[in-house]
Design a protein around this motif. Structure first.
Motif, PDB file in Angstrom:
ATOM      1  N   ASP A 103       0.814  -1.214   0.000  1.00  0.00           N
ATOM      2  CA  ASP A 103       0.000   0.000   0.000  1.00  0.00           C
ATOM      3  C   ASP A 103       0.849   1.266   0.000  1.00  0.00           C
ATOM      4  O   ASP A 103       0.406   2.331   0.439  1.00  0.00           O
ATOM      5  CB  ASP A 103      -0.955   0.012   1.192  1.00  0.00           C
ATOM      6  CG  ASP A 103      -0.257  -0.269   2.516  1.00  0.00           C
ATOM      7  OD1 ASP A 103       0.945  -0.602   2.486  1.00  0.00           O
ATOM      8  OD2 ASP A 103      -0.906  -0.160   3.573  1.00  0.00           O
ATOM      9  N   THR A 104       2.063   1.182  -0.527  1.00  0.00           N
ATOM     10  CA  THR A 104       2.938   2.349  -0.634  1.00  0.00           C
ATOM     11  C   THR A 104       2.678   3.081  -1.947  1.00  0.00           C
ATOM     12  O   THR A 104       2.666   2.466  -3.008  1.00  0.00           O
ATOM     13  CB  THR A 104       4.418   1.930  -0.564  1.00  0.00           C
ATOM     14  OG1 THR A 104       4.692   1.347   0.708  1.00  0.00           O
ATOM     15  CG2 THR A 104       5.337   3.132  -0.761  1.00  0.00           C
ATOM     16  N   CYS A 105       2.471   4.400  -1.866  1.00  0.00           N
ATOM     17  CA  CYS A 105       2.260   5.220  -3.057  1.00  0.00           C
ATOM     18  C   CYS A 105       3.421   6.171  -3.333  1.00  0.00           C
ATOM     19  O   CYS A 105       3.614   6.605  -4.468  1.00  0.00           O
ATOM     20  CB  CYS A 105       0.981   6.047  -2.926  1.00  0.00           C
ATOM     21  SG  CYS A 105      -0.530   5.136  -3.317  1.00  0.00           S
ATOM     22  N   GLN A 106       4.157   6.513  -2.296  1.00  0.00           N
ATOM     23  CA  GLN A 106       5.278   7.438  -2.452  1.00  0.00           C
ATOM     24  C   GLN A 106       6.451   6.970  -1.606  1.00  0.00           C
ATOM     25  O   GLN A 106       6.293   6.221  -0.640  1.00  0.00           O
ATOM     26  CB  GLN A 106       4.899   8.858  -2.019  1.00  0.00           C
ATOM     27  CG  GLN A 106       4.000   9.592  -2.971  1.00  0.00           C
ATOM     28  CD  GLN A 106       3.728  11.016  -2.513  1.00  0.00           C
ATOM     29  OE1 GLN A 106       3.889  11.375  -1.349  1.00  0.00           O
ATOM     30  NE2 GLN A 106       3.294  11.858  -3.455  1.00  0.00           N
ATOM     31  N   VAL A 107       7.619   7.463  -1.997  1.00  0.00           N
ATOM     32  CA  VAL A 107       8.831   7.270  -1.208  1.00  0.00           C
ATOM     33  C   VAL A 107       9.471   8.636  -1.030  1.00  0.00           C
ATOM     34  O   VAL A 107       9.597   9.401  -1.989  1.00  0.00           O
ATOM     35  CB  VAL A 107       9.810   6.309  -1.908  1.00  0.00           C
ATOM     36  CG1 VAL A 107      11.177   6.347  -1.243  1.00  0.00           C
ATOM     37  CG2 VAL A 107       9.256   4.890  -1.890  1.00  0.00           C
ATOM     38  N   ARG A 108       9.813   8.948   0.204  1.00  0.00           N
ATOM     39  CA  ARG A 108      10.497  10.213   0.489  1.00  0.00           C
ATOM     40  C   ARG A 108      11.980   9.940   0.675  1.00  0.00           C
ATOM     41  O   ARG A 108      12.371   9.021   1.411  1.00  0.00           O
ATOM     42  CB  ARG A 108       9.918  10.888   1.728  1.00  0.00           C
ATOM     43  CG  ARG A 108      10.730  12.139   2.138  1.00  0.00           C
ATOM     44  CD  ARG A 108      10.059  12.941   3.204  1.00  0.00           C
ATOM     45  NE  ARG A 108      10.987  13.901   3.793  1.00  0.00           N
ATOM     46  CZ  ARG A 108      10.732  15.186   4.024  1.00  0.00           C
ATOM     47  NH1 ARG A 108       9.562  15.675   3.691  1.00  0.00           N
ATOM     48  NH2 ARG A 108      11.623  15.968   4.581  1.00  0.00           N
ATOM     49  N   LEU A 166       9.458  10.442  -4.586  1.00  0.00           N
ATOM     50  CA  LEU A 166       9.265   9.589  -5.747  1.00  0.00           C
ATOM     51  C   LEU A 166       7.855   9.016  -5.702  1.00  0.00           C
ATOM     52  O   LEU A 166       7.409   8.542  -4.650  1.00  0.00           O
ATOM     53  CB  LEU A 166      10.271   8.437  -5.756  1.00  0.00           C
ATOM     54  CG  LEU A 166      11.766   8.767  -5.695  1.00  0.00           C
ATOM     55  CD1 LEU A 166      12.583   7.485  -5.673  1.00  0.00           C
ATOM     56  CD2 LEU A 166      12.176   9.642  -6.872  1.00  0.00           C
ATOM     57  N   ASP A 167       7.140   9.055  -6.822  1.00  0.00           N
ATOM     58  CA  ASP A 167       5.851   8.370  -6.930  1.00  0.00           C
ATOM     59  C   ASP A 167       6.114   6.942  -7.388  1.00  0.00           C
ATOM     60  O   ASP A 167       6.792   6.722  -8.399  1.00  0.00           O
ATOM     61  CB  ASP A 167       4.943   9.090  -7.934  1.00  0.00           C
ATOM     62  CG  ASP A 167       4.583  10.496  -7.485  1.00  0.00           C
ATOM     63  OD1 ASP A 167       4.356  10.679  -6.274  1.00  0.00           O
ATOM     64  OD2 ASP A 167       4.535  11.400  -8.345  1.00  0.00           O
ATOM     65  N   VAL A 168       5.598   5.961  -6.645  1.00  0.00           N
ATOM     66  CA  VAL A 168       5.861   4.560  -6.953  1.00  0.00           C
ATOM     67  C   VAL A 168       4.554   3.786  -7.033  1.00  0.00           C
ATOM     68  O   VAL A 168       3.518   4.232  -6.535  1.00  0.00           O
ATOM     69  CB  VAL A 168       6.785   3.903  -5.905  1.00  0.00           C
ATOM     70  CG1 VAL A 168       8.156   4.581  -5.894  1.00  0.00           C
ATOM     71  CG2 VAL A 168       6.158   3.960  -4.509  1.00  0.00           C
TER      72      VAL A 168
END
Length: 260
Positions: free
Chosen positions: A124-129, A173-175
């Motif tokens: 359920d990850t949508c972004q990475v900082r 980053l959008d993942v």
């Protein structure tokens, strides 16, 4: 030139690694352990700090070690361990708040090599900082092209290449874990004589978290004063990198209507 833009907003001292889920395990209570009564203990995988000053995530000891972390003190009233994860070349982990580092960091290295460091994404990850302590690579040419050293990401299209010197800033980053369950950071260095090193804290952000940046924002600032710094903003010269396509976003704060 890759300018450093200063505007009035205050950055928080550290970005919190907010959990997407929690750990659980079965434990006997002290009062009842001799009559075999057990209870399920649940706790959030919240951010913690180890004695070294590095951020970690509160996991069970088993979960921490399984994914390549190091136990660094206790958390969750002693039921969890503060798991600090430092990832080197060729390694991978699913632990949140992971530091990807150059070989033998904080030592510098001077050689040609390809270094791939892999983050396994939660479903359920949508972004990475990315909280960049430093990325110190050979800089670009006058056109902004990274012809010597280069960092590339396996997901997100905001940056086709990264090089030069960048310190003390952040990026998003959008993942999409349905496209790929991993995010690779590939550092490629050539034979140019140069003292290289890097450290980046990688935090996964779940799709329903309020800390998400608006989609398309490569940087997202949420307070009232501070400094915007892009990739290679500390380079000498600080050429603007080619192949960049992202927005720098500012959250509107209460009782404010402009940026100066």
């Amino acid at each position: 030139m890759n300018e450093i833009i200063v505007f009035p907003f205050l950055l928080t001292a550290a970005f919190l690694c907010i959990p997407c889920s929690g750990d659980q395990f079965t434990a006997a209570s002290r009062a009842d352990r001799f009559i075999s009564l057990f209870s399920v203990v649940r706790f959030k995988n919240s951010m913690c700090s180890g004695p070294s000053g590095l951020s970690g995530t509160c996991y069970t000891y088993k979960s921490c070690v399984k994914n390549g972390g190091t136990s660094s003190g206790s958390c969750a009233d002693g039921f969890g361990t503060c798991c600090v994860t430092q990832l080197g070349c060729g390694a991978r982990t699913a632990n949140n708040c992971t530091y990807i580092e150059s070989p033998n960091y904080p030592d510098y290295f001077n050689e040609a090599r390809t270094c791939v460091e892999t983050i396994s994404l939660n479903p359920d990850t949508c972004q990475v900082r990315l909280d960049v302590t430093e990325v110190n690579l050979v800089g670009p040419d006058i056109k902004g092209d990274c012809n010597n050293d280069v960092l590339k990401f396996s997901q997100d299209i905001k940056w086709t290449q990264v090089c030069g010197i960048t310190e003390n800033t952040h990026f998003y980053l959008d993942v999409d874990p349905t496209v790929s369950s991993t995010l690779d950071f590939t550092f490629t260095t050539d034979g140019t004589s140069y003292s290289r090193r890097w450290r980046i804290k990688v935090s996964q952000i779940c799709c329903d978290q309020l800390s998400m940046a608006p989609m398309g924002c490569g940087q997202y600032f949420t307070s009232t004063t501070g400094t915007i710094k892009g990739w290679n903003s500390q380079g000498k010269p600080d050429y603007y990198l080619s192949g960049q396509n992202y927005a720098i976003c500012l959250r509107q704060e209460l009782n404010t209507c402009s940026v100066m």
